[in-house]
Enzyme design. Structure first.
Site, PDB file in Angstrom:
ATOM      1  CE  LYS A 121      -1.531   2.447   3.215  1.00 26.57           C
ATOM      2  NZ  LYS A 121      -2.043   2.975   4.499  1.00 26.57           N
ATOM      3  CG  ASP A 139      -7.143   4.195   2.951  1.00 27.39           C
ATOM      4  OD1 ASP A 139      -8.159   3.844   2.317  1.00 27.39           O
ATOM      5  OD2 ASP A 139      -6.985   5.363   3.370  1.00 27.39           O
TER       6      ASP A 139
END
Length: 211
Positions: A121, A139
């Site tokens: 991420k 997220d």
């Protein structure tokens, strides 16, 4: 409603509601952004911005940051939580960038993810912000919104959510949509007490249908 129809509805509404959504982390250098993203795990951008202002005012370059005392860095970032590991990561990232990558944040994803505390991420967020490479980082906000709007299954992993979103939406829209999903989740479709009133996505939202 098909996934493609949902995607069209979502994009149109996000463009109306959040036309200028963008990253809310403050930074002045490429490495300060990378570190800010790493620090943002399981905390808010507002808290990170307060901490990084202090951190980078004290340590104005990679040389000073890589030689920083662990205890000093820990004291600065302690408000963020997970500070023990994050403090180590800050110093090690500075050291590796300075000594392995000539002081520059690498564009190569494998190299990015070789840095301490940098997972998929974080690497994706760095790609879209610093290098404008189309990615769709997931997220907690992106994951929550995607599942509430029926784009993904409730038990889908973060990796599966990312794969699904990249299939549903056009690559040219990934970066803007990523920010729009985050802002929508942060300010409207919140984890607790979402603002469902007047939301034009209520018809496809699992949360709204239950309330």
């Amino acid at each position: 409603m098909t996934l493609n129809e949902k995607a069209k509805l979502i994009k149109e509404y996000f463009d109306e509601l959040l036309p200028n959504a963008k990253c809310e982390l403050n930074y002045t250098t490429d490495y300060s952004f990378l570190i800010a993203v790493m620090l943002s795990a399981q905390t808010t951008d507002k808290k990170v911005n307060k901490v990084t202002e202090i951190l980078f005012n004290k340590y104005k370059n990679l040389e000073s940051l890589k030689n920083a005392k662990y205890e000093d860095v820990y004291e600065i970032i302690k408000p963020l939580g997970l500070a023990k590991n994050k403090a180590k990561n800050v110093i090690e990232i500075a050291k590796e960038l300075d000594e392995k990558f000539n002081g520059k944040v690498p564009i190569n994803k494998v190299e990015l993810m070789s840095l301490p505390g940098v997972g998929n991420k974080t690497a994706n967020v760095v790609h879209i912000e610093l290098f404008k490479i189309p990615e769709f980082p997931v997220d907690t906000h992106v994951e929550r919104v995607s599942k509430r709007l029926g784009l993904c299954n409730e038990n889908d992993s973060v990796t599966k959510v990312e794969e699904t979103l990249k299939k549903i939406f056009l690559e040219k829209d990934y970066i803007k949509l990523h920010h729009q999903f985050i802002h929508f989740g942060r300010y409207f479709c919140k984890a607790k007490n979402p603002i469902c009133e007047n939301c034009k996505l209520a018809s496809i939202c699992k949360k709204a249908s239950k309330s």
